[in-house]
Motif scaffolding. Sequence first.
Motif, mmCIF file in Angstrom:
data_model
loop_
_atom_site.group_PDB
_atom_site.id
_atom_site.type_symbol
_atom_site.label_atom_id
_atom_site.label_comp_id
_atom_site.label_asym_id
_atom_site.label_seq_id
_atom_site.Cartn_x
_atom_site.Cartn_y
_atom_site.Cartn_z
ATOM 1 N N ALA A 53 0.863 -1.159 0.024
ATOM 2 C CA ALA A 53 0.043 -0.150 0.049
ATOM 3 C C ALA A 53 0.952 1.255 -0.112
ATOM 4 C CB ALA A 53 -0.943 0.061 1.246
ATOM 5 N N ALA A 54 0.403 2.403 -0.905
ATOM 6 C CA ALA A 54 1.017 3.535 -0.835
ATOM 7 C C ALA A 54 0.024 4.624 -0.266
ATOM 8 C CB ALA A 54 1.451 4.013 -2.259
ATOM 9 N N SER A 55 0.333 5.634 0.298
ATOM 10 C CA SER A 55 -0.435 6.573 1.015
ATOM 11 C C SER A 55 -1.224 7.310 0.118
ATOM 12 C CB SER A 55 0.463 7.373 1.922
ATOM 13 O OG SER A 55 1.502 8.351 1.223
ATOM 14 N N THR A 56 -0.700 7.516 -1.245
ATOM 15 C CA THR A 56 -1.200 8.283 -2.408
ATOM 16 C C THR A 56 -0.599 7.775 -3.612
ATOM 17 O OG1 THR A 56 -2.008 10.566 -3.031
ATOM 18 C CG2 THR A 56 0.206 10.345 -2.321
ATOM 19 N N PRO A 58 1.585 8.540 -7.011
ATOM 20 C CA PRO A 58 2.810 9.531 -7.673
ATOM 21 C C PRO A 58 1.743 10.489 -8.583
ATOM 22 C CG PRO A 58 3.206 7.475 -8.104
ATOM 23 C CD PRO A 58 1.792 7.071 -7.557
ATOM 24 N N PRO A 59 2.414 11.624 -8.684
ATOM 25 C CA PRO A 59 3.379 12.321 -8.372
ATOM 26 C C PRO A 59 3.501 12.891 -7.003
ATOM 27 C CG PRO A 59 2.345 13.886 -9.717
ATOM 28 C CD PRO A 59 1.653 12.744 -9.613
ATOM 29 N N ASN A 60 2.563 12.694 -6.099
ATOM 30 C CA ASN A 60 2.603 13.218 -4.696
ATOM 31 C C ASN A 60 3.527 12.541 -3.977
ATOM 32 O OD1 ASN A 60 0.053 14.870 -5.323
ATOM 33 N ND2 ASN A 60 -1.151 12.985 -5.211
ATOM 34 N N THR A 61 4.025 13.218 -3.042
ATOM 35 C CA THR A 61 4.955 12.508 -2.195
ATOM 36 C C THR A 61 3.999 11.410 -1.500
ATOM 37 O OG1 THR A 61 6.379 14.352 -1.832
ATOM 38 C CG2 THR A 61 6.476 12.731 -0.101
ATOM 39 N N LEU A 62 4.800 10.273 -1.455
ATOM 40 C CA LEU A 62 3.902 9.180 -0.848
ATOM 41 C C LEU A 62 4.795 8.370 0.292
ATOM 42 C CD1 LEU A 62 4.852 6.414 -2.391
ATOM 43 C CD2 LEU A 62 3.613 7.364 -4.180
ATOM 44 N N THR A 63 4.070 7.432 1.068
ATOM 45 C CA THR A 63 4.787 6.652 2.042
ATOM 46 C C THR A 63 4.395 5.200 1.626
ATOM 47 O OG1 THR A 63 4.815 8.159 3.700
ATOM 48 C CG2 THR A 63 5.141 5.952 4.199
ATOM 49 N N VAL A 64 5.458 4.157 1.635
ATOM 50 C CA VAL A 64 4.951 2.844 1.371
ATOM 51 C C VAL A 64 4.769 2.158 2.637
ATOM 52 C CG1 VAL A 64 5.659 0.525 0.461
ATOM 53 C CG2 VAL A 64 5.932 2.588 -1.015
ATOM 54 N N ASP A 65 3.818 1.357 2.984
ATOM 55 C CA ASP A 65 3.404 0.911 4.281
ATOM 56 C C ASP A 65 4.095 -0.448 4.419
ATOM 57 O OD1 ASP A 65 2.486 -0.102 6.637
ATOM 58 O OD2 ASP A 65 0.382 0.102 6.004
ATOM 59 N N ARG A 66 4.954 -0.714 5.278
ATOM 60 C CA ARG A 66 5.830 -2.075 5.334
ATOM 61 C C ARG A 66 4.819 -3.084 5.796
ATOM 62 N NH1 ARG A 66 7.858 1.055 9.757
ATOM 63 N NH2 ARG A 66 7.542 0.274 11.710
ATOM 64 N N SER A 67 3.884 -2.540 6.515
ATOM 65 C CA SER A 67 2.859 -3.569 7.205
ATOM 66 C C SER A 67 2.209 -4.346 5.927
ATOM 67 C CB SER A 67 2.080 -3.186 8.226
ATOM 68 O OG SER A 67 1.090 -2.330 7.682
ATOM 69 N N THR A 68 2.157 -3.731 4.794
ATOM 70 C CA THR A 68 1.423 -4.113 3.724
ATOM 71 C C THR A 68 2.442 -5.081 2.780
ATOM 72 O OG1 THR A 68 1.641 -2.481 2.357
ATOM 73 C CG2 THR A 68 -0.269 -2.500 3.643
ATOM 74 N N ILE A 69 3.659 -4.994 3.036
ATOM 75 C CA ILE A 69 4.624 -5.884 2.449
ATOM 76 C C ILE A 69 5.093 -7.110 3.255
ATOM 77 C CG2 ILE A 69 6.986 -5.644 1.392
ATOM 78 C CD1 ILE A 69 6.497 -2.597 0.427
ATOM 79 N N ASN A 70 5.459 -6.755 4.294
ATOM 80 C CA ASN A 70 5.854 -7.849 5.311
ATOM 81 C C ASN A 70 4.852 -8.881 5.650
ATOM 82 O OD1 ASN A 70 8.682 -6.722 5.401
ATOM 83 N ND2 ASN A 70 8.005 -5.536 7.115
ATOM 84 N N THR A 71 5.119 -10.158 5.922
ATOM 85 C CA THR A 71 4.158 -11.112 6.399
ATOM 86 C C THR A 71 4.278 -10.655 7.799
ATOM 87 O OG1 THR A 71 5.848 -12.594 6.793
ATOM 88 C CG2 THR A 71 4.670 -12.780 4.759
ATOM 89 N N PRO A 72 3.009 -10.879 8.394
ATOM 90 C CA PRO A 72 1.622 -11.693 7.867
ATOM 91 C C PRO A 72 0.926 -10.682 7.227
ATOM 92 C CG PRO A 72 1.293 -11.116 10.348
ATOM 93 C CD PRO A 72 2.615 -10.595 9.698
ATOM 94 N N GLY A 73 0.761 -9.318 7.243
ATOM 95 C CA GLY A 73 -0.063 -8.497 6.589
ATOM 96 C C GLY A 73 0.164 -8.449 5.120
ATOM 97 N N GLY A 74 1.241 -8.585 4.707
ATOM 98 C CA GLY A 74 1.847 -8.588 3.287
ATOM 99 C C GLY A 74 2.111 -9.882 2.731
ATOM 100 N N ASN A 75 2.803 -10.081 1.611
ATOM 101 C CA ASN A 75 3.216 -11.582 1.084
ATOM 102 C C ASN A 75 4.515 -11.387 0.683
ATOM 103 O OD1 ASN A 75 2.905 -10.008 -1.138
ATOM 104 N ND2 ASN A 75 1.162 -11.100 -1.970
#
Length: 167
Positions: A53-56, A58-75
Motif C-alpha cells: 500500500a502507498a499513501s497516495t 505519484p507524483p504526490n509525495t507518498l509513503t509505502v506501508d511496510r506492514s502491507t509488504i511484510n508477512t503476515p499483513g503482506g506477502n
Amino acid sequence: MRNMARLAGTAGLVVAVAVGTTTAATALGPTAEQKVDGVIAVTGNNCSWTDGAASTDPPNTLTVDRSTINTPGGNLSCDGSITASLNNDPVFTFDDAAGTALTDAIDITGRRGFVSCRYRATNIRWDRDGTTRKYTNRAFTAGKTSGSFLCPASVTTGAGEASVAFR
C-alpha cells in the motif's frame, strides 16, 4: 571464503528486495489503486511481494506501508533459504519534469539460516521508465546497522538492479 561471498550476495539481495519490481506500471497521470508490487533476482534467489500500500499516488509525495509488504499483513517471500523484512516505511518524492524519484531511506533485515543482517541506505535515486510509473534505481550502497559478524559492512546494489512500479 566461499560462504562469505555467498553471504555478501545474500545481503545484496536483502537490500534490493525492498525496492524491486518487474510488473507493468501504469501510464503517467492519476493511478487508481495506490499499490506497489516488487521482485528482485540476485545470486539466483528471488524475493517478491504484491499489493503493497502507498499513501497516495505519484507524483504526490507518498509513503509505502511496510506492514502491507511484510508477512503476515503482506506477502513478501523469497525462494531458496532467504527471508527478508522491511523495517521502515519508505517515503518517495517525485520530480515528473525530470522523470526521477527519491526515497528517503530503505532499512532491511535479511536472514539466511542463523545469520541475520540489517542494512540501511538513504537518498536512493530512481529514473522513470519512459511515461510509466516504473522507476529503476541508480547504484546505491547500504551500510550494515546490525547483525552477525559474518555480514559484510556494506552492500552495493548496481544501477538497474532494482525497480519499483506504482499502480
